[in-house]
Motif scaffolding. Structure first.
Motif, mmCIF file in Angstrom:
data_model
loop_
_atom_site.group_PDB
_atom_site.id
_atom_site.type_symbol
_atom_site.label_atom_id
_atom_site.label_comp_id
_atom_site.label_asym_id
_atom_site.label_seq_id
_atom_site.Cartn_x
_atom_site.Cartn_y
_atom_site.Cartn_z
ATOM 1 N N LEU A 1 0.820 -1.198 0.000
ATOM 2 C CA LEU A 1 0.000 0.000 0.000
ATOM 3 C C LEU A 1 0.862 1.259 0.000
ATOM 4 N N LEU A 2 1.925 1.247 0.786
ATOM 5 C CA LEU A 2 2.819 2.393 0.838
ATOM 6 C C LEU A 2 3.555 2.598 -0.478
ATOM 7 N N SER A 3 4.039 1.540 -1.077
ATOM 8 C CA SER A 3 4.766 1.678 -2.341
ATOM 9 C C SER A 3 3.847 2.140 -3.475
ATOM 10 N N SER A 4 2.600 1.686 -3.492
ATOM 11 C CA SER A 4 1.680 2.163 -4.529
ATOM 12 C C SER A 4 1.311 3.622 -4.299
ATOM 13 N N GLY A 5 1.211 4.055 -3.049
ATOM 14 C CA GLY A 5 0.949 5.465 -2.759
ATOM 15 C C GLY A 5 2.084 6.360 -3.198
ATOM 16 N N VAL A 6 3.298 5.921 -2.968
ATOM 17 C CA VAL A 6 4.472 6.693 -3.386
ATOM 18 C C VAL A 6 4.561 6.742 -4.909
ATOM 19 N N ALA A 7 4.243 5.654 -5.571
ATOM 20 C CA ALA A 7 4.258 5.634 -7.034
ATOM 21 C C ALA A 7 3.196 6.570 -7.608
ATOM 22 N N LEU A 8 2.020 6.584 -7.003
ATOM 23 C CA LEU A 8 0.964 7.495 -7.445
ATOM 24 C C LEU A 8 1.370 8.942 -7.231
#
Length: 60
Positions: A17-24
């Motif tokens: 969840l954190l990595s997808s938030g940073v990518a977004l």
């Protein structure tokens, strides 16, 4: 009212969840900064002009 979550598993972890938030944020962040620049830059230029005009009138 007690809920039993023992048999439930999520398909993602907190790291996912954190990595997808940073990518977004990496994709959208440039557009957000560009929008903020259009809002803040004119106010900053006006502030600088007013500071120079106010300071120029006080010279003897």
């Amino acid at each position: 009212m007690n809920l039993d979550f023992t048999g439930i598993t999520l398909p993602f972890t907190a790291g996912d969840l954190l990595s997808s938030g940073v990518a977004l944020l990496g994709v959208v962040g440039a557009f957000v900064l560009l929008g903020l620049a259009f809002l803040v830059a004119p106010k900053l230029f006006t502030l600088i002009r007013q500071a120079f005009n106010a300071g120029g009138g006080k010279r003897a």
